[in-house]
Design a protein around this motif. Structure first.
Motif: not given
Length: 416
Positions: A177-185, A100-103, A130-131, A117-122
């Motif tokens: 349950r295993d994710a570190d982050w969530c992208f939220v609308l 989910i993070g990669e794709n 980071e999942l 943001q790219r430098d922080r999360f990629l």
């Protein structure tokens, strides 16, 4: 149309196979074949460690539209990415927990995010450290994503500029349950409706008391999906600008069905091979009447269904290869792909139990009442139960057909 791979691709194939063979040892070897849709609960710790192993090898982020090595990743062509996916599937490497993070998230940040943001999360995604999970669907907003009611209010405290407080509920959230982050609308403009006033926020999952994850038990007995409750959770990042969430969310959905569609079909092929092997082992016996027919016999109707299933999968693969370079350019293309594979996979689940005949209605001989329900199911039964949802999640068939009718065929829009 030439669907063959070039010499450079075959060199990559040999290199990928050698790397996977060398690294799929110890706990990773024991995790082969584990994970993926319908089995996300299997071997999570080993698969998370495997994600970091892939990151050290530079195999995460191969298709990112950034210079090779910018975040420690290799840069592969589209055909190269397909070659890697084929070798990965052939060796039954562990199901990915970082896809989910990669794709989804990473290509979205590359297309819509800031350089900061790219430098922080990629880098964290590329290292497999980071999942991510996806916070789109809600109890009243699934395929109709514009009905989102989760709200995010800008923090007014001094020194908290740029922060949002997110409150609401998301549902059917894979890997939460295993994710570190969530992208939220979420809805950041009070009183806004439908597509307006939405923003694409990045929310850390480790916020005790503010983020609550509750597994959803499915009829297969496992819990692939989750409900996620946000109670004033902090979101420090907005991707694409405040109020631009709908455009970003739609861009992400278009990116979702690129090379990943072909990767998915490789898994489908393995499942179909198991069903065909079961049919061959039965001597061609089946049950044309489904679960209720207890008289196995040579069944030409079932044989025809299996041949058709094989032919449809080959056709989907060729079509995916043909359109791979233009994914996202045609509004209808993603919907067509989802419509095709959703129905195909559901029919495969039905075939899996039809091949078994009446035996498909019973559990294994060593299962007894009191044991966990999921232990009473074999692979074919789990496939049948899980695939009932394939024509619903990720955009229901009805929604996909509406998109094709309105955006591609130019038919009158549905009355709202």
């Amino acid at each position: 149309m030439d669907f063959s791979f070039g010499a450079e691709d075959e060199e990559l194939r040999a290199r990928a196979r050698a790397w996977l063979t060398e690294h799929l040892v110890g706990p990773y070897a024991r995790a082969t074949g584990l994970g993926g849709p319908g089995s996300e609960h299997e071997g999570v710790a080993a698969r998370r460690a495997w994600e970091r192993e892939l990151g050290r090898g530079g195999w995460i982020g191969q298709g990112w539209e950034v210079p090779a090595g910018a975040y420690g990743q290799q840069r592969l062509s589209l055909t190269g990415q397909v070659v890697w996916a084929e070798e990965y599937a052939a060796l039954r490497a562990p199901g990915r927990v970082g896809h989910i993070g990669e794709n989804l998230l990473a290509p979205t940040l590359i297309a819509y995010g800031s350089q900061e943001q790219r430098d922080r999360f990629l880098p964290g995604i590329a290292r497999g450290e980071e999942l991510w999970c996806q916070g789109y669907s809600e109890p009243g907003a699934g395929s109709d994503l514009a009905g989102v009611r989760t709200v995010a209010v800008r923090e007014s405290r001094r020194g908290a500029a740029g922060l949002f407080r997110v409150t609401g509920q998301k549902i059917w959230t894979s890997l939460a349950r295993d994710a570190d982050w969530c992208f939220v609308l979420a809805r950041t403009e009070a009183g806004s409706k439908r597509h307006r006033g939405l923003s694409f926020l990045l929310v850390a999952m480790d916020q005790p008391g503010r983020v609550d994850v509750r597994p959803i038990r499915q009829m297969s007995g496992t819990s692939e999906f989750n409900e996620v409750f946000f109670d004033g959770a902090v979101a420090a990042e907005v991707v694409g600008g405040e109020g631009e969430g709908w455009s970003v969310a739609m861009g992400l959905l278009a990116l979702e069905r690129g090379v990943s569609t072909l990767v998915q079909q490789i898994g489908f092929a393995a499942e179909l091979e198991r069903v065909l092997a079961a049919f061959a082992a039965s001597g061609g016996a089946g049950a044309s009447g489904g679960l209720g027919d207890s008289a196995p016999r040579d069944d030409p109707v079932l044989r025809d269904r299996l041949v058709r299933q094989w032919a449809e999968l080959r056709t989907m693969r060729w079509n995916a290869l043909r359109t791979l370079g233009s994914v996202g350019d045609d509004d209808g293309a993603p919907s067509v792909a989802k419509l095709l594979w959703g129905g195909w996979h559901r029919r495969l689940g039905e075939l899996a139990v039809a091949v078994r005949g009446a035996a498909a209605s019973a559990g294994p001989a060593d299962w007894a009442p009191g044991l966990p329900y999921e232990l009473g199911l074999d692979e074919e039964q789990r496939l049948f139960l899980f695939t009932r949802a394939d024509t619903i999640y990720g955009g229901s068939d009805e929604i996909q057909r509406n998109i094709i009718a309105e955006r591609v065929l130019g038919l009158p829009r549905e009355t709202r």
